[in-house]
Design a protein around this motif. Structure first.
Motif, short mmCIF file in Angstrom:
data_model
loop_
_atom_site.label_atom_id
_atom_site.label_comp_id
_atom_site.label_asym_id
_atom_site.label_seq_id
_atom_site.Cartn_x
_atom_site.Cartn_y
_atom_site.Cartn_z
N ASP A 47 -6.63 4.47 11.10
CA ASP A 47 -7.30 3.83 12.23
C ASP A 47 -6.82 4.41 13.56
OD1 ASP A 47 -8.63 2.15 10.51
OD2 ASP A 47 -7.40 0.39 10.95
N SER A 55 -7.51 -1.55 13.20
CA SER A 55 -8.74 -2.32 13.00
C SER A 55 -8.41 -3.76 12.58
CB SER A 55 -9.61 -1.67 11.93
OG SER A 55 -8.96 -1.76 10.66
N GLN A 57 -9.53 -5.30 10.04
CA GLN A 57 -9.33 -5.32 8.59
C GLN A 57 -7.90 -4.96 8.21
OE1 GLN A 57 -11.79 -3.68 10.17
NE2 GLN A 57 -13.60 -4.87 9.60
N LYS A 58 -7.38 -3.90 8.83
CA LYS A 58 -6.00 -3.50 8.49
C LYS A 58 -4.98 -4.42 9.14
CE LYS A 58 -6.86 1.09 6.86
NZ LYS A 58 -6.43 2.48 6.73
N ARG A 59 -5.34 -5.03 10.25
CA ARG A 59 -4.46 -6.04 10.84
C ARG A 59 -4.25 -7.19 9.86
NH1 ARG A 59 -6.83 -9.92 15.36
NH2 ARG A 59 -7.84 -10.63 13.43
N GLU A 60 -5.33 -7.62 9.20
CA GLU A 60 -5.22 -8.73 8.24
C GLU A 60 -4.42 -8.31 7.02
OE1 GLU A 60 -6.01 -11.84 8.89
OE2 GLU A 60 -6.55 -11.07 10.86
N ARG A 61 -4.64 -7.10 6.52
CA ARG A 61 -3.86 -6.62 5.37
C ARG A 61 -2.38 -6.54 5.72
NH1 ARG A 61 -5.55 -1.24 2.80
NH2 ARG A 61 -3.94 -1.94 1.33
#
Length: 298
Positions: A47, A55, A57-61
């Motif tokens: 990202d 992103s 999405q990767k923040r949540e992961r």
């Protein structure tokens, strides 16, 4: 005598890692024993190096991983920990926002460190004790976003640099056109000044290279061996590396640029030997924590 349990979280550009060590003090020595290790291949660099930020999405992961790490550290009764974020988070426009989001949602406090602090923390992991007093070594840690190089001469750190050259950054075609030139020029100057005799290699890729070459723990890798394996792996497609060579998907692509970077160091400095002690930033964090809790610790 005492026993301590510490945690180290390394938030890299390619993966996020948790290391838990038990430190046991004896009258004649201190032993650092790996209690648990977990790696989550989130690849924040994909990202950041292409879009400039992490992103959602990767923040949540990342948050899920940190929450899991927090539970694991509590289960192991970790007395203290540090979470260091390196190259990708250093460059992310929303790095501070991500740190605050993780703190609120997982309880994990993250420190975004400079390349110099990263190199200094690596230096703290006790490597000096492994070095011959009459030789010069280059400690080379190839990560997803950056490559750290520390110069040891007479068991003392005499120079260190961090370069924005990492495996994920290279695969994302996000390397500044002048960075490789700076890397080679600096290495050439170091080679002429110090005449290093060996590389101490760090990172998951060089560890995997050692396994692929069927080397024993800390057995050296020669430059011709590394070059031969590099050419062999490069000749396969990504799919072939996964299905034919049985490399993990998170390793099958990054291993090629990592090997190329190690070969570049060998070439620029005239080095023919690589030592792989399997120590890195996480180990340095553990050592730093122990020193902080035991001011007289070595």
């Amino acid at each position: 005598m005492g026993t301590y349990t510490f945690g180290a979280i390394d938030i890299g550009s390619n993966a996020i890692r948790l290391l838990i060590n038990t430190v046991e003090e004896y009258p004649d020595q201190v032993e650092f024993k790996k209690t648990a290790f977990l790696r989550v291949p989130i690849r924040l660099g994909e990202d950041v190096f292409t879009h400039g930020e992490v992103s959602p999405q990767k923040r949540e992961r990342m948050c899920e991983a940190m929450a899991g790490f927090a539970h694991i550290m509590r289960a192991y009764s970790v007395q203290d920990y540090r979470a260091y974020a390196t190259s990708a988070m250093r460059e992310a426009r929303n790095g501070a926002e991500i740190v605050e989001y993780i703190r609120k949602n997982s309880g994990i406090g993250i420190e975004i460190i400079s390349g110099q602090t990263e190199a200094d923390t690596i230096f703290a992991n006790g490597l000096a004790d492994m070095l011959a007093a009459d030789k010069t070594y280059l400690y080379v840690d190839v990560g997803g976003g950056s490559t750290e190089v520390i110069v040891y001469s007479d068991r003392t750190k005499v120079d260190a640099r961090s370069f924005a050259l990492g495996t994920v950054r290279i695969l994302s075609d996000a390397v500044d056109k002048d960075e490789m030139k700076k890397f080679k020029k600096w290495l050439g100057a170091i080679g002429q000044k110090y005449r290093p005799t060996a590389i101490i290699g760090s990172g998951g890729n060089i560890n995997k290279v050692q396994k692929l070459l069927n080397k024993k723990d800390r057995e050296t890798i020669s430059r011709p061996e590394l070059d031969m394996l590099y050419r062999y792996i490069k000749s396969f497609s990504f799919a072939e590396r996964v299905h034919t060579m049985r490399l993990a998907t998170y390793r099958a692509d990054v291993i090629v640029p990592a090997m190329k970077l190690f070969l570049t160091v060998c070439t620029q400095c005239g080095i023919d030997e690589i030592i792989v002690p399997k120590m890195g930033l996480s180990d340095g964090i553990i050592r730093t924590l122990y020193t902080a809790h035991r001011p007289n610790a070595q």
